[in-house]
Design an enzyme around this catalytic site. Structure first.
Site, mmCIF file in Angstrom:
data_model
loop_
_atom_site.group_PDB
_atom_site.id
_atom_site.type_symbol
_atom_site.label_atom_id
_atom_site.label_comp_id
_atom_site.label_asym_id
_atom_site.label_seq_id
_atom_site.Cartn_x
_atom_site.Cartn_y
_atom_site.Cartn_z
ATOM 1 N N GLN A 142 0.930 -1.058 -0.076
ATOM 2 C CA GLN A 142 0.177 0.084 0.022
ATOM 3 C C GLN A 142 0.811 1.163 -0.138
ATOM 4 O O GLN A 142 0.922 2.035 -0.986
ATOM 5 C CB GLN A 142 -0.778 -0.233 0.995
ATOM 6 C CG GLN A 142 -1.780 1.139 1.424
ATOM 7 C CD GLN A 142 -2.771 0.953 2.392
ATOM 8 O OE1 GLN A 142 -3.601 0.141 2.512
ATOM 9 N NE2 GLN A 142 -2.564 1.817 3.479
ATOM 10 N N GLU A 429 0.748 0.405 10.503
ATOM 11 C CA GLU A 429 -0.619 0.443 10.505
ATOM 12 C C GLU A 429 -1.221 1.700 10.929
ATOM 13 O O GLU A 429 -2.300 1.869 11.547
ATOM 14 C CB GLU A 429 -1.015 -0.536 11.279
ATOM 15 C CG GLU A 429 -0.929 -1.957 10.892
ATOM 16 C CD GLU A 429 -1.670 -1.981 9.456
ATOM 17 O OE1 GLU A 429 -2.754 -1.427 9.254
ATOM 18 O OE2 GLU A 429 -1.342 -2.910 8.677
#
Ligand SMILES: CCC/C=C/C(=O)SCCNC(=O)CCNC(=O)[C@H](O)C(C)(C)COP(=O)([O-])OP(=O)([O-])OC[C@H]1O[C@@H](n2cnc3c(N)ncnc32)[C@H](O)[C@@H]1OP(=O)([O-])[O-]
Ligand SMILES: Cc1cc2nc3c(=O)[nH]c(=O)nc-3n(C[C@H](O)[C@H](O)[C@H](O)COP(=O)(O)OP(=O)(O)OC[C@H]3O[C@@H](n4cnc5c(N)ncnc54)[C@H](O)[C@@H]3O)c2cc1C
Length: 669
Positions: A142, A429
């Protein structure tokens, strides 16, 4: 059974004998069930007894050796999982106790969940079995060189070509290079890649795609794909076992059915169709992982605390009377006031992690039934708890290092590596500040809805009691009054609500909501922290309402819960005072009670860390050994350093001898 794999004499036996509770029953309370204790213990011992999983020389390996060692351990772990026909639960625990970050973490932790969460049933049927058999290895790509936090700002494109029924995946700029994904650099054959979906000339924003990166025959990158590792990271050993990678695409073609199509689809003609679900479900894998990170925080923190408590019971300094023994450093009040709140936090995070797992499962079941109402709360809770628990844990590991004095700085203490492995949890995260701002946004929305009479639910239900909480005064009169859960809950709720309302009022004075939010963001962070701390305290109290069995276990947990809450009150006294929730005198009484609670924990401290049930292999610390035989172990460990392989160091002839034998003298001398 205690997790002993040390020597024969138990130097901590005296400490263990003073415990006022049943340690085996506490192990059950900590692990969640007797079954969990049994399976944890079995997997930890399986790993500890296998020479392939040794890690005592890990910090002395070069990066290449370390990476190869990680590949070896991952393959061996898989072999054992297959041979022993381990269940998924057992396999996860076995990997946890191998305790070496590697590509498998991302394969199981993100690649598989991303396909399960965002792939159609057909896609899951195709890809998940291959991943489960390790016929393919996957990662989660990502983040880019130029954008991580701002997911909507990612630049990689996936443009649909209706002529060939394919997407063309491309990295248009240097900053669009995928950068950071774990397992990408050297190991993965596939990735779930997040890219801007472009079809019929329109950009539909970020979507996930399964892209094959390397040949399944010889592991070489496929045409149009540039791949590599992004380089060494903080600390020796530590996270350097992971091949965080860089990836660039040069017009790489993938079939249309490799777009993850559960939430939205592109038809054969190139028409974009979005299902009737919130677009935030695209972020579902991150929500899942944030929830697991909270559970990991209690693991990392309890590990560090276990080392620091055991060593503090062994280490002696000062206070010798007439030539007698010196004082155990654990007896110093300062050591206790630094260490016991961390011990209490480890338990607090364990229980809030348990609750968050329940919340996540509940939300998933609701989503299956097309009920999306709890999604915002699930996002706020996972983001907030991830942020607060990881920041506190990273600080706590460093504090444990200092609590172990000079020896804590040695790699053999296990603490430097634990810190270096753990500290990126504050960033990955979701950067902790960015995530807390998401919580603040949720809180501001909840406060604004109060005026319209909408009753908040779940973790914000307390805000519905606004009339009372905005003006209540704590009735605490004596230090002992602070042992009343209702007294603690009231001031934590009042503090959180008043901070949120203050922020909302100040934002409303700004020219626009956006400007106000930006200007007030430092205050908003503190408001979000107050709300999250309230959740942790509340969930600890709720845990105490459950059926907790075993002699003295509930009493110990009550003490730890009170320590956790009153320590926070002491640490954030400014918040409690400035919002008028308590008086300075009540603050002082809380501190007085805290001191009494520390005294009650003292005889139980070693047993409370034994209840974590960690093997010496998992702790990998000479200071935290179960048997407390610290000094011979420290001494022996030093001799294992490669620098001690020869008596005369390499470089002596070239650089030391000439210096020592030099004839040249400074003219001044
Ligand atoms: C072992 C280690 C491995 C590591 C792996 C990695 O690091 S992998 C890489 C990890 N990378 C990262 O973690 C990157 C971190 N960055 C992000 O997650 C996002 O960019 C963002 C959340 C910061 C902003 O997102 P944005 O610009 O799209 O959104 P916005 O702020 O404009 O809000 C719009 C609405 O969406 C809502 N909403 C948002 N998220 C969620 C959610 N998950 N669920 C549900 N809802 C969510 C939000 O509340 C708001 O609701 P409202 O008020 O309209 O009702
Ligand atoms: C060890 C490690 C493993 C990783 N693994 C993966 C992986 O497997 N896959 C993957 O895709 N990614 C991975 N990442 C990337 C990770 O998810 C990102 O680094 C993370 O999301 C933070 O984003 P960033 O690097 O863009 O930080 P930035 O956003 O650039 O942060 C820099 C600073 O800006 C501040 N900031 C940013 N935005 C705001 C704002 N709106 N308001 C106020 N302050 C702000 C931050 O608080 C921080 O202080 C990994 C990262 C690390 C360190």
């Amino acid at each position: 059974m205690a997790a002993v794999d040390g020597g024969e004499v138990d130097h901590l036996a005296g400490e263990r004998a003073t415990a006022h509770f049943d340690v085996d029953a506490m192990k059950v309370a900590w692990a969640g069930s007797r079954h969990a204790v049994e399976v944890n213990d079995r997997m930890a011992r399986l790993v500890a007894s296998d020479p392939v999983f040794r890690k005592d020389t890990r910090t002395m390996l070069s990066r290449k050796e370390l990476f190869k060692d990680t590949l070896k351990k991952a393959a061996h772990a898989w072999k054992r999982i297959v041979e022993l026909r381990l269940t998924e639960e057992e396999a996860n625990l076995l990997r946890l106790y191998v305790d070496q970050p590697g590509y498998v973490d991302l394969h199981w932790g993100m690649f598989v969940p991303a396909i399960k969460g965002q792939g159609t049933e057909e896609q899951q049927k195709k890809w998940v079995p291959m991943a489960y058999k390790f016929q393919i290895i996957g990662c989660y790509a990502q983040t880019e060189l130029g954008h991580g936090s701002n997911v909507q700002g990612l630049e990689t494109t996936a443009t649909f070509d209706p002529n060939t029924d394919e997407f063309v995946v491309h990295s248009p700029t240097l900053t669009s290079s995928k950068w950071w994904p774990g397992g990408l650099g050297k190991a993965s054959t596939h990735a779930v890649v997040y890219a801007r979906l472009i079809t019929q000339g329109k950009d539909y924003g970020i979507h996930g795609f399964i892209v094959q990166l390397r040949s399944l025959d010889d592991h070489s990158p496929l045409p149009g794909i540039t791949l590599g590792d992004i380089g060494g990271k903080f600390g020796s050993g530590a996270y350097n076992s992971m091949d965080n990678g860089v990836l660039r695409f040069d017009h790489v073609r993938i079939p249309r059915d490799q777009m993850l199509m559960r939430l939205s689809q592109v038809t054969r003609e190139g028409k974009y169709v979005h299902s009737d679900v919130p677009k935030q479900l695209l972020y579902g894998t991150m929500v899942y992982v944030r929830q697991t990170i909270v559970a990991d925080a209690s693991k990392a923190l309890s590990r560090a605390v276990c080392i620091a408590v055991r060593y503090s019971a062994i280490r002696k300094q000062f206070g010798s009377q007439a030539g007698g023994p010196e004082t155990q450093v654990l007896n110093y009040k300062t050591q206790q006031s630094r260490l016991f709140p961390l011990l209490a936090s480890a338990y607090a995070y364990r229980f809030v992690g348990e609750w968050l797992k329940w919340l996540y499962t509940d939300v998933m079941q609701k989503l299956e039934a097309k009920d999306y109402s709890t999604l915002p709360e699930a996002h706020a809770c996972t983001a907030g708890l991830k942020s607060v628990t990881t920041s506190a844990t990273a600080d706590a590991i460093e504090e444990c290092r200092k609590l172990c004095g000079g020896h804590g700085y040695l790699n053999s203490s296990g603490l430097p590596e634990l810190f270096a492995v753990y500290v990126p949890a504050c960033t990955y995260e979701g950067d902790n500040v960015v995530l807390l701002l998401q919580v603040a946004r949720f809180l501001m929305k909840t406060v604004s809805q109060l005026a319209s009479g909408k009753q908040p639910v779940g973790t914000t239900a307390y805000m519905g009691n606004i009339q009372y909480l905005m003006q209540c005064k704590s009735a605490v009169n004596t230090a002992g009054d602070w042992l009343n859960p209702a007294a603690i809950k009231e001031v934590f709720e009042a503090r959180a609500l008043r901070m949120a309302v203050n922020c909302a009022q100040n934002i409303s004075k700004a020219p626009s909501q956006e400007e106000g939010f930006s200007e007030l963001s430092p205050d908003l962070l503190e408001s979000a922290v107050a709300h999250v701390q309230l959740i942790i305290v509340t969930k600890f109290f709720e845990k105490l309402q459950q059926d907790i069995i075993g002699h003295g276990v509930k009493e110990q947990l009550q003490n730890l819960c009170n320590i956790y809450a009153l320590f926070l009150l002491h640490k954030h006294l400014g918040d409690f005072l400035s919002t008028g929730c308590i008086t300075p005198k009540q603050g002082a009484l809380a501190n007085e009670q805290l001191g009494r609670l520390y005294a009650q924990v003292r005889p139980n401290a070693v047993a409370l860390v034994d209840a974590f049930d960690y093997t010496d292999h998992y702790l990998s610390s000479v200071l935290g050994r179960y048997d407390g035989d610290v000094y011979p172990a420290l001494y022996a460990e030093a001799w294992k350093d490669p620098l001690n392989e020869t008596v005369i160091p390499d470089g002596y002839q070239e650089h030391l001898r000439p210096l020592l034998k030099q004839q040249l003298k400074f003219s001044r001398l």
